[in-house]
Write a protein that holds these residues in place. Sequence first.
Motif, mmCIF file in Angstrom:
data_model
loop_
_atom_site.group_PDB
_atom_site.id
_atom_site.type_symbol
_atom_site.label_atom_id
_atom_site.label_comp_id
_atom_site.label_asym_id
_atom_site.label_seq_id
_atom_site.Cartn_x
_atom_site.Cartn_y
_atom_site.Cartn_z
ATOM 1 N N TYR A 10 0.839 -1.204 0.000
ATOM 2 C CA TYR A 10 0.000 0.000 0.000
ATOM 3 C C TYR A 10 0.875 1.256 0.000
ATOM 4 N N VAL A 11 1.918 1.267 0.802
ATOM 5 C CA VAL A 11 2.765 2.460 0.902
ATOM 6 C C VAL A 11 3.758 2.538 -0.251
ATOM 7 N N GLY A 12 4.489 1.452 -0.493
ATOM 8 C CA GLY A 12 5.544 1.462 -1.521
ATOM 9 C C GLY A 12 4.994 1.707 -2.913
ATOM 10 N N VAL A 29 10.479 -2.478 -5.843
ATOM 11 C CA VAL A 29 10.968 -3.848 -5.654
ATOM 12 C C VAL A 29 10.043 -4.593 -4.709
ATOM 13 N N ASP A 30 9.778 -5.841 -4.996
ATOM 14 C CA ASP A 30 9.071 -6.678 -4.026
ATOM 15 C C ASP A 30 9.555 -8.108 -4.172
ATOM 16 N N LYS A 31 9.579 -8.831 -3.038
ATOM 17 C CA LYS A 31 10.027 -10.228 -3.110
ATOM 18 C C LYS A 31 8.883 -11.133 -3.571
ATOM 19 N N LYS A 34 4.377 -12.914 -7.553
ATOM 20 C CA LYS A 34 3.028 -12.742 -8.117
ATOM 21 C C LYS A 34 2.675 -11.259 -8.249
ATOM 22 N N LYS A 35 3.011 -10.514 -7.198
ATOM 23 C CA LYS A 35 2.699 -9.081 -7.188
ATOM 24 C C LYS A 35 3.433 -8.364 -8.331
ATOM 25 N N ILE A 36 4.721 -8.669 -8.464
ATOM 26 C CA ILE A 36 5.526 -8.003 -9.508
ATOM 27 C C ILE A 36 5.031 -8.400 -10.902
ATOM 28 N N GLY A 85 6.522 -4.207 5.589
ATOM 29 C CA GLY A 85 5.607 -4.244 6.729
ATOM 30 C C GLY A 85 6.333 -4.306 8.073
ATOM 31 N N THR A 86 5.658 -3.800 9.090
ATOM 32 C CA THR A 86 6.170 -3.895 10.470
ATOM 33 C C THR A 86 5.018 -4.400 11.348
ATOM 34 N N PRO A 87 4.585 -5.653 11.114
ATOM 35 C CA PRO A 87 3.407 -6.174 11.833
ATOM 36 C C PRO A 87 3.705 -6.397 13.312
ATOM 37 N N SER A 121 8.582 2.833 6.365
ATOM 38 C CA SER A 121 7.865 1.915 7.244
ATOM 39 C C SER A 121 7.748 2.577 8.607
ATOM 40 N N THR A 122 6.665 2.238 9.331
ATOM 41 C CA THR A 122 6.500 2.769 10.686
ATOM 42 C C THR A 122 7.370 1.941 11.629
ATOM 43 N N VAL A 123 8.377 2.580 12.194
ATOM 44 C CA VAL A 123 9.321 1.830 13.046
ATOM 45 C C VAL A 123 9.521 2.532 14.388
ATOM 46 N N ARG A 154 -3.444 7.769 4.050
ATOM 47 C CA ARG A 154 -4.554 6.922 4.496
ATOM 48 C C ARG A 154 -5.015 6.076 3.326
ATOM 49 N N GLU A 155 -5.161 4.792 3.559
ATOM 50 C CA GLU A 155 -5.709 3.940 2.506
ATOM 51 C C GLU A 155 -7.075 4.491 2.103
ATOM 52 N N GLY A 156 -7.373 4.424 0.831
ATOM 53 C CA GLY A 156 -8.650 4.955 0.344
ATOM 54 C C GLY A 156 -8.504 6.392 -0.132
ATOM 55 N N PRO A 265 -4.105 -0.552 15.289
ATOM 56 C CA PRO A 265 -3.976 -1.627 16.280
ATOM 57 C C PRO A 265 -2.513 -1.990 16.558
ATOM 58 N N LYS A 266 -1.742 -2.154 15.493
ATOM 59 C CA LYS A 266 -0.350 -2.588 15.722
ATOM 60 C C LYS A 266 0.512 -1.452 16.286
ATOM 61 N N ASP A 267 0.244 -0.227 15.843
ATOM 62 C CA ASP A 267 1.106 0.881 16.276
ATOM 63 C C ASP A 267 0.844 1.269 17.735
ATOM 64 N N MET A 330 -8.257 -5.782 4.655
ATOM 65 C CA MET A 330 -9.077 -6.461 5.669
ATOM 66 C C MET A 330 -8.363 -6.514 7.017
ATOM 67 N N ARG A 331 -7.124 -6.035 7.061
ATOM 68 C CA ARG A 331 -6.344 -6.223 8.296
ATOM 69 C C ARG A 331 -7.056 -5.602 9.503
ATOM 70 N N GLU A 332 -7.252 -6.430 10.530
ATOM 71 C CA GLU A 332 -7.853 -5.997 11.811
ATOM 72 C C GLU A 332 -9.258 -5.408 11.638
HETATM 73 N N1 LIG Z 1 -0.997 0.845 4.827
HETATM 74 C C1 LIG Z 1 -1.059 2.071 5.306
HETATM 75 O O1 LIG Z 1 -2.094 2.730 5.263
HETATM 76 C C2 LIG Z 1 0.155 2.697 5.928
HETATM 77 C C3 LIG Z 1 0.181 4.089 6.155
HETATM 78 C C4 LIG Z 1 1.309 4.663 6.729
HETATM 79 C C5 LIG Z 1 2.380 3.849 7.078
HETATM 80 N N2 LIG Z 1 2.314 2.500 6.874
HETATM 81 C C6 LIG Z 1 3.480 1.699 7.252
HETATM 82 O O2 LIG Z 1 4.204 1.387 6.070
HETATM 83 C C7 LIG Z 1 4.759 0.069 6.145
HETATM 84 C C8 LIG Z 1 4.275 -0.773 4.982
HETATM 85 O O3 LIG Z 1 2.877 -0.912 5.081
HETATM 86 P P1 LIG Z 1 1.995 -1.494 3.881
HETATM 87 O O4 LIG Z 1 0.591 -1.417 4.312
HETATM 88 O O5 LIG Z 1 2.424 -0.875 2.601
HETATM 89 O O6 LIG Z 1 2.486 -3.032 3.902
HETATM 90 P P2 LIG Z 1 2.173 -4.180 2.837
HETATM 91 O O7 LIG Z 1 2.100 -5.425 3.611
HETATM 92 O O8 LIG Z 1 1.018 -3.773 1.979
HETATM 93 O O9 LIG Z 1 3.468 -4.193 1.901
HETATM 94 C C9 LIG Z 1 4.715 -4.602 2.301
HETATM 95 C C10 LIG Z 1 5.400 -5.245 1.096
HETATM 96 O O10 LIG Z 1 6.769 -5.474 1.409
HETATM 97 C C11 LIG Z 1 7.161 -6.660 0.733
HETATM 98 N N3 LIG Z 1 8.415 -7.171 1.313
HETATM 99 C C12 LIG Z 1 8.617 -7.691 2.552
HETATM 100 N N4 LIG Z 1 9.917 -8.025 2.707
HETATM 101 C C13 LIG Z 1 10.548 -7.686 1.546
HETATM 102 C C14 LIG Z 1 11.887 -7.797 1.085
HETATM 103 N N5 LIG Z 1 12.863 -8.311 1.842
HETATM 104 N N6 LIG Z 1 12.170 -7.352 -0.156
HETATM 105 C C15 LIG Z 1 11.207 -6.852 -0.952
HETATM 106 N N7 LIG Z 1 9.923 -6.729 -0.571
HETATM 107 C C16 LIG Z 1 9.589 -7.151 0.653
HETATM 108 C C17 LIG Z 1 5.967 -7.569 0.892
HETATM 109 O O11 LIG Z 1 5.973 -8.626 -0.040
HETATM 110 C C18 LIG Z 1 4.810 -6.585 0.689
HETATM 111 O O12 LIG Z 1 4.403 -6.552 -0.652
HETATM 112 C C19 LIG Z 1 4.352 -0.451 7.529
HETATM 113 O O13 LIG Z 1 5.362 -0.192 8.440
HETATM 114 C C20 LIG Z 1 3.126 0.364 7.868
HETATM 115 O O14 LIG Z 1 2.923 0.487 9.240
HETATM 116 C C21 LIG Z 1 1.245 1.924 6.292
#
Ligand SMILES: NC(=O)c1ccc[n+]([C@@H]2O[C@H](COP(=O)([O-])OP(=O)(O)OC[C@H]3O[C@@H](n4cnc5c(N)ncnc54)[C@H](O)[C@@H]3O)[C@@H](O)[C@H]2O)c1
Length: 432
Positions: A10-12, A29-31, A34-36, A85-87, A121-123, A154-156, A265-267, A330-332
Motif C-alpha cells: 500500500y505504501v511502496g 521492488v518486491d520479493k 506474483k505481485k511483480i 511491513g512492520t506487523p 515503514s513505521t518503526v 490513508r488507505e482509500g 492496532p499494531k502501532d 481487511m487487516r484488523e
Molecule cells: N498501509 C497504510 O495505510 C500505511 C500508512 C502509513 C504507514 N504505513 C506503514 O508502512 C509500512 C508498509 O505498510 P503497507 O501497508 O504498505 O504493507 P504491505 O504489507 O502492503 O506491503 C509490504 C510489502 O513489502 C514486501 N516485502 C517484505 N519483505 C521484503 C523484502 N525483503 N524485499 C522486498 N519486498 C519485501 C511484501 O511482499 C509486501 O508486498 C508499515 O510499516 C506500515 O505500518 C502503512
Amino acid sequence: MKICMVGTGYVGLVSGACFADLGNIVYCVDKDKKKIDKLNSGEIPIYEPGLDEIVKKNYQSNRLKFTQNLSNAVKVSDIIFICVGTPTSKKNKSADLSFVFNVAKEISKNINKFKIIVTKSTVPVTTGDKIEKIISKKRSKKLFEVVSNPEFLREGDAVRDFRFPDRIVVGCNNKKIIKKLEFLYEPLIKKGCIFFSTNRRGAEMIKYASNAFLATKISYINEIANFCEKTKVNIEDVSLGMGLDKRIGGRFLRAGPAYGGSCFPKDTKAITVTADSYKTNLSIIKAVIKSNSNRRMLLIKRIDKILSNKIKNKKITVLGVTFKPNTDDMRESTSLLMLPYLNKKGAKITYYDPSGEKNVFNKLKNVSFSHNIIHACLKADLVIIHTEWDEFKSIDFKKICKNKNLKVYDMRNLYSSDKMKKIGVNYYSIGR
Ligand SMILES: NC(=O)c1ccc[n+]([C@@H]2O[C@H](COP(=O)([O-])OP(=O)(O)OC[C@H]3O[C@@H](n4cnc5c(N)ncnc54)[C@H](O)[C@@H]3O)[C@@H](O)[C@H]2O)c1
C-alpha cells in the motif's frame, strides 16, 4: 532522481507511483513474484482510487519499473525507501522489525556509491540507529545516511494524501541530507505542503505518537457514544458540538466500530511496548487498546439483542467487510470477528463489499458473497452496515428487502433514526 522503493505494498506502490509522477525514475521492488508479475502485466494488486491511472501512465513512460531484483535497483538508485511491513510481533506485541532489518542487510551488500536510505515503514524510535549499525558492518558510514521519513497516507485516500499531505516529516542528523529530501519533495512543498525536519529519532516518534493520538480520539468518542445510548443523547450532535471547537476538531470524532486497519492496532501496541522497555508507562494508550478491544465484542454482541437471541437460521446481510471504505484492506477489520461469531451461532450470512470477495471467509459454512446490494439484501432478516462505502448511504430498504420485519443495524450511523422509523424499518445505530 533515481529512487528505489523496497516493498511494493500500500505504501511502496502508492508513493513509488507518485514519485514517478513527479518526474523521478522509480524502481518498485518486491520479493512477492506474483505481485511483480501482476504489476508488469498492467494489473494493480490493491484497491486504491486513482492509483491505476498513475501507475499506467508512469509505467508506459518508463519512469516506473517493477522488479524482484533488489540488488540492481539499489545499485542504480540515489535514494532507497524501505516500505516493508512492520506487523505485530508474535512474541510480545512489539513491532516485528525482521522485514526491515532483512532489507537493511540486503541493501548493505549492494551499496556501490553514496546512498540515502530512508525508512517509510513505521518503526519504533531508535530503529534508524539499528539500521545504521547493520549497514555499517558491511559499508563505511561515509557511503550512506539513514533517514526517517514516516508515511502518513490513508488507505482509500492515499494518492490524494501523497499529493496534498498536511505535512512531510523528515528526520536526520545531517542537514545536507535533509536538504536533498527537501529537494525531492519540492513539487509538493511548492504547492503549500509544510516540510518539517527534526532529528531521526524525533521523526520516528512523531509517527507513533500521531497514530496513537488518532486511535485515542476514536476510542474516546466511542466510549462517549456508549454513555449517550444510556442517557438518550444523540452522539452525532455531541461530535458536531465538540468538533466545532478548533482545539478539538471534528475529524476522527465519529462513533462507530472499534478502530481497525493495518496501522492503529499494531502501532498502539508497539509504542507501549517500546515505552515499557524505556521504563515509561504509556497508561493512556494502554487504556485505549483495552477500550478498543472491548468495543469489538460489545458491538458484535449487540446483534444477539437485536435478534432477541435467536440468531440460528436468520438471514443476515453484511454490507462492507473492509475496515474502512475505498480500500480492499481487511487487516484488523471487525468483520473478521463478526462473521465467524454469527456463523458459529448458525446464521446464514451473505456479504457484499465493493472491493470484492474475501478469501478469508471462504472456509466458513453458510457464508456467501453477493455481487450486488439488491441481491444481498433481498431476503435478509437483518442488514448490518459495517463499512461506510458511499453506495450504502442511500439504500431504499423498503424497496429492495422483501421482509416486512426487516431490521437494520447501522454501525456507521449513515441514516437518520427518525426517517427510518417513519418508513417502518427497525433501525439500530450507534450512540443514539
Ligand atoms: N498501509 C497504510 O495505510 C500505511 C500508512 C502509513 C504507514 N504505513 C506503514 O508502512 C509500512 C508498509 O505498510 P503497507 O501497508 O504498505 O504493507 P504491505 O504489507 O502492503 O506491503 C509490504 C510489502 O513489502 C514486501 N516485502 C517484505 N519483505 C521484503 C523484502 N525483503 N524485499 C522486498 N519486498 C519485501 C511484501 O511482499 C509486501 O508486498 C508499515 O510499516 C506500515 O505500518 C502503512
